[in-house]
Design a protein around this motif. Sequence first.
Motif, PDB file in Angstrom:
ATOM      1  N   ASP A  69       0.900  -1.200  -0.025  1.00 14.50           N
ATOM      2  CA  ASP A  69      -0.194  -0.016  -0.071  1.00 14.50           C
ATOM      3  C   ASP A  69       0.883   1.256  -0.057  1.00 14.50           C
ATOM      4  OD1 ASP A  69      -2.424  -1.183  -0.239  1.00 14.50           O
ATOM      5  OD2 ASP A  69      -2.086  -1.659   2.145  1.00 14.50           O
ATOM      6  N   GLU A  71       0.319   4.474  -0.449  1.00 14.21           N
ATOM      7  CA  GLU A  71      -0.005   5.584  -0.066  1.00 14.21           C
ATOM      8  C   GLU A  71      -0.090   5.675   1.392  1.00 14.21           C
ATOM      9  OE1 GLU A  71      -3.608   6.398  -2.203  1.00 14.21           O
ATOM     10  OE2 GLU A  71      -2.542   6.968  -3.926  1.00 14.21           O
ATOM     11  N   ARG A  72      -0.106   4.457   2.009  1.00 18.96           N
ATOM     12  CA  ARG A  72      -0.163   4.359   3.608  1.00 18.96           C
ATOM     13  C   ARG A  72       1.026   4.735   4.255  1.00 18.96           C
ATOM     14  NH1 ARG A  72      -3.627  -0.814   5.395  1.00 18.96           N
ATOM     15  NH2 ARG A  72      -5.702  -0.342   4.291  1.00 18.96           N
ATOM     16  N   ASP A  73       1.215   5.426   5.319  1.00 23.89           N
ATOM     17  CA  ASP A  73       2.384   5.824   5.989  1.00 23.89           C
ATOM     18  C   ASP A  73       2.859   4.722   6.723  1.00 23.89           C
ATOM     19  OD1 ASP A  73       2.056   8.257   5.258  1.00 23.89           O
ATOM     20  OD2 ASP A  73       1.105   9.017   7.089  1.00 23.89           O
ATOM     21  N   ASN A  74       4.255   4.338   6.429  1.00 25.94           N
ATOM     22  CA  ASN A  74       5.047   3.372   7.152  1.00 25.94           C
ATOM     23  C   ASN A  74       4.576   1.971   6.747  1.00 25.94           C
ATOM     24  OD1 ASN A  74       6.423   5.152   8.595  1.00 25.94           O
ATOM     25  ND2 ASN A  74       4.850   5.472  10.092  1.00 25.94           N
ATOM     26  N   ALA A  75       3.860   1.750   5.673  1.00 28.13           N
ATOM     27  CA  ALA A  75       3.481   0.366   5.223  1.00 28.13           C
ATOM     28  C   ALA A  75       4.611  -0.142   4.359  1.00 28.13           C
ATOM     29  CB  ALA A  75       2.126   0.430   4.190  1.00 28.13           C
TER      30      ALA A  75
END
Length: 145
Positions: A69, A71-75
């Motif tokens: 993902d 666009e997810r932070d820290n993904a």
Amino acid sequence: MLEIHDTLKGDHGWDIVAIHMAVDEVMESSRLSYPYLGDDDWSAGRILYSECIVTDGDEVVGAGRLIWDVERDNAIPRIQDFCLMRAYRSSFVVDSMISSLIDGYAEDAAGGTTVLSHDGQEIDISERVERLRDIAAGQFEPRVI
């Protein structure tokens, strides 16, 4: 005979609708992966790096995906939708499925060299990424027996 198929490479000649229905059935009864918040949200920022199904003859007995993902932070890239019927669960089959999924991701590894396994454990794939880059650059001679 038990086989692992990379569904993103090549035309397997399968009826896609039938395969998806079979995978859904196995997923409902034999899921091994942790559910993550938003697993069902296939937004534009989700990249499917690799996907496999496991068959025994014509029967689908397992499946898995490796996604990231963006666009997810820290993904970090992770294995999800990982399932395998109980009769086929052995460390060898599970490890082979994970290895197949990671190999598909490691060819690019845009999300880094750590992958979350189906059970939430972090896997360092830096050596595998480096080895695949060396092979692609012609700098590594495969072992011949």
